[in-house]
Scaffold this motif. Structure first.
Motif, PDB file in Angstrom:
ATOM      1  N   ARG A 160       0.794  -1.400  -0.121  1.00  0.00           N
ATOM      2  CA  ARG A 160       0.089   0.010  -0.002  1.00  0.00           C
ATOM      3  C   ARG A 160       0.829   1.201  -0.038  1.00  0.00           C
ATOM      4  NH1 ARG A 160      -3.103  -3.448   3.565  1.00  0.00           N
ATOM      5  NH2 ARG A 160      -2.125  -2.398   5.468  1.00  0.00           N
ATOM      6  N   ALA A 161       2.078   1.296   0.887  1.00  0.00           N
ATOM      7  CA  ALA A 161       2.897   2.208   1.062  1.00  0.00           C
ATOM      8  C   ALA A 161       3.644   2.535  -0.580  1.00  0.00           C
ATOM      9  CB  ALA A 161       4.056   2.234   1.888  1.00  0.00           C
TER      10      ALA A 161
ATOM     11  N   LEU B 126      13.471   2.164  -3.232  1.00  0.00           N
ATOM     12  CA  LEU B 126      14.245   1.401  -2.254  1.00  0.00           C
ATOM     13  C   LEU B 126      13.767   1.951  -0.921  1.00  0.00           C
ATOM     14  CD1 LEU B 126      17.334  -0.109  -2.126  1.00  0.00           C
ATOM     15  CD2 LEU B 126      17.996   2.096  -1.610  1.00  0.00           C
ATOM     16  N   ARG B 127      13.497   0.932  -0.005  1.00  0.00           N
ATOM     17  CA  ARG B 127      12.886   1.380   1.432  1.00  0.00           C
ATOM     18  C   ARG B 127      14.228   1.450   2.132  1.00  0.00           C
ATOM     19  NH1 ARG B 127       9.398  -3.036   4.579  1.00  0.00           N
ATOM     20  NH2 ARG B 127      11.411  -3.743   5.463  1.00  0.00           N
ATOM     21  N   VAL B 128      14.321   2.673   2.745  1.00  0.00           N
ATOM     22  CA  VAL B 128      15.047   3.150   3.828  1.00  0.00           C
ATOM     23  C   VAL B 128      14.823   2.874   5.200  1.00  0.00           C
ATOM     24  CG1 VAL B 128      16.530   4.989   4.517  1.00  0.00           C
ATOM     25  CG2 VAL B 128      15.992   5.089   2.198  1.00  0.00           C
ATOM     26  N   GLU B 129      13.692   3.133   5.521  1.00  0.00           N
ATOM     27  CA  GLU B 129      13.266   2.651   6.930  1.00  0.00           C
ATOM     28  C   GLU B 129      11.753   2.653   6.656  1.00  0.00           C
ATOM     29  OE1 GLU B 129      12.730   6.908   9.193  1.00  0.00           O
ATOM     30  OE2 GLU B 129      14.864   6.042   9.019  1.00  0.00           O
ATOM     31  N   THR B 130      10.924   2.318   7.710  1.00  0.00           N
ATOM     32  CA  THR B 130       9.563   2.314   7.629  1.00  0.00           C
ATOM     33  C   THR B 130       8.807   3.667   7.285  1.00  0.00           C
ATOM     34  OG1 THR B 130       9.633   0.439   9.253  1.00  0.00           O
ATOM     35  CG2 THR B 130       7.467   1.559   9.075  1.00  0.00           C
ATOM     36  N   GLY B 131       8.052   3.726   6.110  1.00  0.00           N
ATOM     37  CA  GLY B 131       7.460   4.956   5.913  1.00  0.00           C
ATOM     38  C   GLY B 131       8.428   5.857   4.902  1.00  0.00           C
ATOM     39  N   LEU B 132       9.689   5.492   4.928  1.00  0.00           N
ATOM     40  CA  LEU B 132      10.569   6.383   4.013  1.00  0.00           C
ATOM     41  C   LEU B 132      11.209   5.464   2.911  1.00  0.00           C
ATOM     42  CD1 LEU B 132      12.093   9.048   3.534  1.00  0.00           C
ATOM     43  CD2 LEU B 132      13.761   8.115   5.034  1.00  0.00           C
ATOM     44  N   TYR B 133      10.860   5.918   1.624  1.00  0.00           N
ATOM     45  CA  TYR B 133      11.382   5.341   0.504  1.00  0.00           C
ATOM     46  C   TYR B 133      12.408   6.530  -0.314  1.00  0.00           C
ATOM     47  CZ  TYR B 133       8.220   1.803   1.529  1.00  0.00           C
ATOM     48  OH  TYR B 133       7.257   1.000   1.981  1.00  0.00           O
TER      49      TYR B 133
ATOM     50  N   LEU C  16      14.148  10.883  -5.390  1.00  0.00           N
ATOM     51  CA  LEU C  16      13.371  11.634  -4.599  1.00  0.00           C
ATOM     52  C   LEU C  16      13.144  10.715  -3.167  1.00  0.00           C
ATOM     53  CD1 LEU C  16      10.594  12.007  -6.968  1.00  0.00           C
ATOM     54  CD2 LEU C  16      12.315  13.852  -6.329  1.00  0.00           C
ATOM     55  N   PHE C  17      13.264  11.571  -2.026  1.00  0.00           N
ATOM     56  CA  PHE C  17      12.927  10.742  -0.732  1.00  0.00           C
ATOM     57  C   PHE C  17      11.213  10.861  -0.673  1.00  0.00           C
ATOM     58  CE2 PHE C  17      17.483  11.508   0.197  1.00  0.00           C
ATOM     59  CZ  PHE C  17      17.774  10.205   0.458  1.00  0.00           C
ATOM     60  N   VAL C  18      10.595   9.944  -0.440  1.00  0.00           N
ATOM     61  CA  VAL C  18       9.067  10.096  -0.148  1.00  0.00           C
ATOM     62  C   VAL C  18       8.824   9.418   1.167  1.00  0.00           C
ATOM     63  CG1 VAL C  18       6.949   9.307  -1.305  1.00  0.00           C
ATOM     64  CG2 VAL C  18       8.987   9.507  -2.905  1.00  0.00           C
ATOM     65  N   ARG C  19       8.227  10.207   1.831  1.00  0.00           N
ATOM     66  CA  ARG C  19       7.769   9.867   2.976  1.00  0.00           C
ATOM     67  C   ARG C  19       5.942   9.371   3.011  1.00  0.00           C
ATOM     68  NH1 ARG C  19      10.275   9.660   7.499  1.00  0.00           N
ATOM     69  NH2 ARG C  19      12.435  10.745   7.703  1.00  0.00           N
ATOM     70  N   THR C  20       5.941   8.271   3.102  1.00  0.00           N
ATOM     71  CA  THR C  20       4.595   7.584   2.712  1.00  0.00           C
ATOM     72  C   THR C  20       3.621   7.668   3.976  1.00  0.00           C
ATOM     73  OG1 THR C  20       5.254   5.518   2.971  1.00  0.00           O
ATOM     74  CG2 THR C  20       5.532   6.122   0.872  1.00  0.00           C
ATOM     75  N   ASN C  21       4.340   7.902   5.063  1.00  0.00           N
ATOM     76  CA  ASN C  21       3.409   7.807   6.536  1.00  0.00           C
ATOM     77  C   ASN C  21       3.008   9.162   6.822  1.00  0.00           C
ATOM     78  OD1 ASN C  21       5.844   9.007   6.863  1.00  0.00           O
ATOM     79  ND2 ASN C  21       6.577   7.654   8.724  1.00  0.00           N
TER      80      ASN C  21
END
Length: 199
Positions: free
Chosen positions: A117-118, A147-154, A169-174
């Motif tokens: 979903r993220a 690429l998942r860097v940490e939970t909620g951050l890609y 781009l850094f994308v915060r999906t949370n």
């Protein structure tokens, strides 16, 4: 003599469960680890790798834990021969391991669905960002590499004309809506994957 032979045969048949259980559960665990993995997306290499991993886990159970549990079982039931007690213990431990993998796979399934979903939210956010700010990269949107860097951050990279340089781009999906920030480093995610620790 006949009575002794029949008794021995009865013991052998009743204590011959470990290896048939080993074979059946190894195949079942190989399928399970590919369909319902306990971590990530399962072992790289598909069913063959999962089958080898399952066989190794089951061998460890049979070689290390079964004799110990068999020893404990013989203390409670002294009538059992040592090999039969170890066989019973091995069969039970193999089933316990299988059930543990099932429970672990079910528990991890929720994390995989949340990640999916993220990533769907990520694709929409990157698509909007590229069309509004960097339309020259719109042709690479079908090949977004996240690429998942940490939970909620890609870290998401959109390829451009130069394969060595991408719009990253850094994308915060949370967050709602997802927050998008451009990375000053244009190296594709493959560079970071080769260093390990990311997926």
């Amino acid at each position: 003599m006949r009575r002794v032979d029949w008794t021995r045969l009865r013991w052998r048949l009743s204590g011959a469960w470990q290896w048939p259980v080993f074979v059946v559960l190894t195949v079942a665990e190989g399928i399970l680890l590919t369909r319902l993995p306990v971590w990530g997306d399962g072992p790289e290499g598909g069913f063959v790798a999962a089958l080898l991993l399952a066989a190794c886990l089951n061998l460890l159970v049979v070689a290390l834990l079964a004799p110990l549990l068999g020893f404990v079982l013989r203390r409670r039931r002294s009538d059992l021969p040592r090999s039969i007690a170890a066989d019973y213990a091995g069969s039970v431990l193999l089933v316990v391991l299988f059930l543990g993998l099932v429970v672990g796979g079910i528990a991890h399934r929720g994390a995989r669905q949340a990640d999916a979903r993220a990533r769907a939210r990520l694709v929409l956010a990157v698509d909007r960002f590229v069309h509004h700010r960097h339309p020259a990269y719109a042709g690479g949107l079908a090949q977004i590499d996240a690429l998942r860097v940490e939970t909620g951050l890609y870290r998401s990279c959109v390829p451009g004309p130069d394969p060595q340089r991408a719009l990253c781009l850094f994308v915060r999906t949370n967050r709602s809506p997802p927050a998008v920030t451009r990375d000053s480093d244009s190296a594709p995610n493959a560079v970071y994957r080769s260093r390990g620790g990311f997926r």
